[in-house]
Design a protein around this motif. Structure first.
Motif, short mmCIF file in Angstrom:
data_model
loop_
_atom_site.label_atom_id
_atom_site.label_comp_id
_atom_site.label_asym_id
_atom_site.label_seq_id
_atom_site.Cartn_x
_atom_site.Cartn_y
_atom_site.Cartn_z
N GLU A 85 0.84 -1.33 0.14
CA GLU A 85 0.11 0.14 -0.06
C GLU A 85 0.87 1.28 -0.16
O GLU A 85 2.08 1.29 0.34
CB GLU A 85 -0.90 -0.02 1.31
N LYS A 86 0.22 2.40 -0.15
CA LYS A 86 0.95 3.55 -0.19
C LYS A 86 0.73 4.37 1.18
O LYS A 86 -0.31 3.94 1.81
CB LYS A 86 0.57 4.60 -1.06
N GLY A 87 1.56 5.25 1.60
CA GLY A 87 1.57 5.75 2.78
C GLY A 87 2.64 6.55 3.39
O GLY A 87 3.64 6.30 2.71
N LYS A 88 2.52 7.50 4.18
CA LYS A 88 3.55 8.31 4.67
C LYS A 88 4.02 8.06 5.95
O LYS A 88 3.29 7.60 6.64
CB LYS A 88 3.25 9.85 4.47
N PRO A 89 5.24 8.34 6.21
CA PRO A 89 6.19 8.92 5.52
C PRO A 89 6.77 8.20 4.37
O PRO A 89 7.44 8.65 3.42
CB PRO A 89 7.28 9.52 6.46
N GLU A 90 6.81 6.88 4.44
CA GLU A 90 7.35 6.03 3.15
C GLU A 90 6.27 4.66 3.39
O GLU A 90 5.58 4.51 4.15
CB GLU A 90 8.49 5.53 3.59
N SER A 91 6.25 3.94 2.34
CA SER A 91 5.68 2.78 2.25
C SER A 91 6.20 1.78 1.29
O SER A 91 7.26 1.99 0.46
CB SER A 91 4.17 3.11 1.43
N GLU A 92 5.83 0.58 1.57
CA GLU A 92 6.41 -0.54 0.32
C GLU A 92 6.25 -0.27 -1.06
O GLU A 92 7.15 -0.30 -2.01
CB GLU A 92 5.74 -2.03 0.58
N LEU A 93 4.98 0.13 -1.37
CA LEU A 93 4.40 0.42 -2.93
C LEU A 93 5.36 1.88 -3.39
O LEU A 93 5.91 1.72 -4.53
CB LEU A 93 3.15 0.82 -2.92
N SER A 94 5.33 2.79 -2.47
CA SER A 94 6.07 4.16 -2.93
C SER A 94 7.42 4.05 -3.08
O SER A 94 8.07 4.33 -4.10
CB SER A 94 5.72 5.34 -2.15
N ASN A 95 8.16 3.08 -2.21
CA ASN A 95 9.43 2.78 -2.25
C ASN A 95 10.10 2.02 -3.62
O ASN A 95 10.71 2.06 -4.18
CB ASN A 95 9.86 1.92 -1.02
N LEU A 96 9.02 0.79 -3.75
CA LEU A 96 9.30 0.20 -5.22
C LEU A 96 9.04 0.95 -6.32
O LEU A 96 10.10 0.91 -7.25
CB LEU A 96 8.12 -0.87 -4.98
N VAL A 97 8.08 1.90 -6.60
CA VAL A 97 8.02 2.55 -7.74
C VAL A 97 8.90 3.72 -7.79
O VAL A 97 9.65 4.02 -8.64
CB VAL A 97 6.40 3.32 -7.57
N ALA A 98 9.19 4.23 -6.56
CA ALA A 98 10.53 5.44 -6.80
C ALA A 98 11.96 4.49 -7.23
O ALA A 98 12.71 5.02 -8.06
CB ALA A 98 10.80 5.73 -5.22
N GLU A 99 12.10 3.35 -6.84
CA GLU A 99 13.32 2.53 -7.28
C GLU A 99 13.11 2.28 -8.77
O GLU A 99 14.15 2.36 -9.43
CB GLU A 99 13.59 1.76 -6.44
N VAL A 100 12.05 2.11 -9.26
CA VAL A 100 12.05 1.59 -10.72
C VAL A 100 12.19 2.76 -11.46
O VAL A 100 13.15 2.74 -12.75
CB VAL A 100 10.48 1.17 -10.96
N LEU A 101 11.84 3.96 -10.94
CA LEU A 101 12.06 5.10 -11.77
C LEU A 101 13.59 5.57 -11.56
O LEU A 101 14.00 5.90 -12.53
CB LEU A 101 11.37 6.49 -10.89
N ARG A 102 14.22 5.32 -10.63
CA ARG A 102 15.53 5.70 -10.21
C ARG A 102 16.54 4.52 -11.28
O ARG A 102 17.36 5.11 -12.05
CB ARG A 102 16.02 5.37 -8.97
#
Length: 263
Positions: A85-102
């Motif tokens: 799921e997404k969530g702040k300050p960080e989350s499993e989903l947002s961490n994954l998508v950010a790494e895919v972009l990087r």
């Protein structure tokens, strides 16, 4: 295998347009002498009650397009080890998508970006445990956001990190931040403090690169590279397929990359 979903979705839209045009033409022909003296309107709930008596003509027109789209959207392309799921300050989903972009920055500069960044608002659904279909990815990433790699001076990167802190966190990769009361306490990029005059690369989406979502610092980049056709959704689909081909399942974790000191 690259698949063109757009032409089938366009076909569905075109079929619906033709149907509506036909109905309108019949109404106009039958009621050309009618004068409208009053109109009333209200909200109509669009839910499963309408499935009980579908319009036969519409169903017939859409059937071949629906079958083709369904065969694509229901294709299983990978397996997730967990619900993300997404969530702040960080989350499993947002961490994954950010790494895919990087990692996707490799196609523009031959190496991963120093930082990956995605906004929580761009993630529209969870990634459930189990099979990942093409449709699953479309539900998570429904927008046509595209990759942009922005080169920033360290001073501007600090402002960007402060903006992320003011939002209570966003999806990031390659950095570690400590925030308190939505203010940046400290930050590291690549394990090192940010240097004001050094240049850093940030792989993000065009929406944020244009300064939206409080990311004004990204508009002051000394260089901006946005490869044509590199949508975030396409990059994520490619990532899942590559992991699956390598015999790997999709996984992620919260690792303290954004630490909030606020209770």
């Amino acid at each position: 295998m690259k698949q063109d979903y757009t032409k089938y979705l366009f076909g569905v839209a075109l079929a619906g347009l033709l149907l509506c045009t036909s109905c309108r033409s019949q109404r106009e022909a039958a009621g050309s002498a009618i004068n409208i003296v009053q109109t009333e309107g209200g909200m109509i709930s669009m839910d499963n009650r309408w499935d009980a008596n579908p319009d036969a003509q519409a169903v017939a027109i859409l059937k071949p397009y629906k079958a083709k789209v369904d065969s694509m959207m229901y294709e299983v392309i990978g397996v997730s080890t967990q619900t993300m799921e997404k969530g702040k300050p960080e989350s499993e989903l947002s961490n994954l998508v950010a790494e895919v972009l990087r990692q996707a920055a490799v196609q523009t500069q031959g190496k991963p970006a120093d930082m990956g960044l995605v906004n929580m608002g761009g993630l529209r659904n969870i990634l459930p445990v189990g099979n990942i279909t093409v449709g699953t990815v479309y539900e998570i990433l429904p927008f046509e956001n595209s990759l942009c790699v922005v080169t920033l001076k360290g001073a501007d990167l600090k402002e960007l990190l402060a903006a992320i802190a003011s939002l209570g966190g966003e999806g990031v990769s390659g950095v570690r931040m400590t925030i308190k009361d939505k203010k940046l306490v400290d930050a590291l990029i690549g394990g090192q403090p940010v240097e004001n005059d050094k240049l850093y690369t940030v792989a993000t989406i065009d929406y944020l690169a244009d300064g939206n979502g409080r990311m004004n610092a990204l508009t002051r980049g000394v260089k901006r590279d946005c490869p044509e056709g590199a949508t975030l959704r396409g990059l994520f689909l490619k990532y899942v397929r590559q992991q699956t081909a390598a015999g790997k399942k999709i996984t992620s974790e919260k690792d303290g990359r954004i630490k909030s000191l606020t209770p």
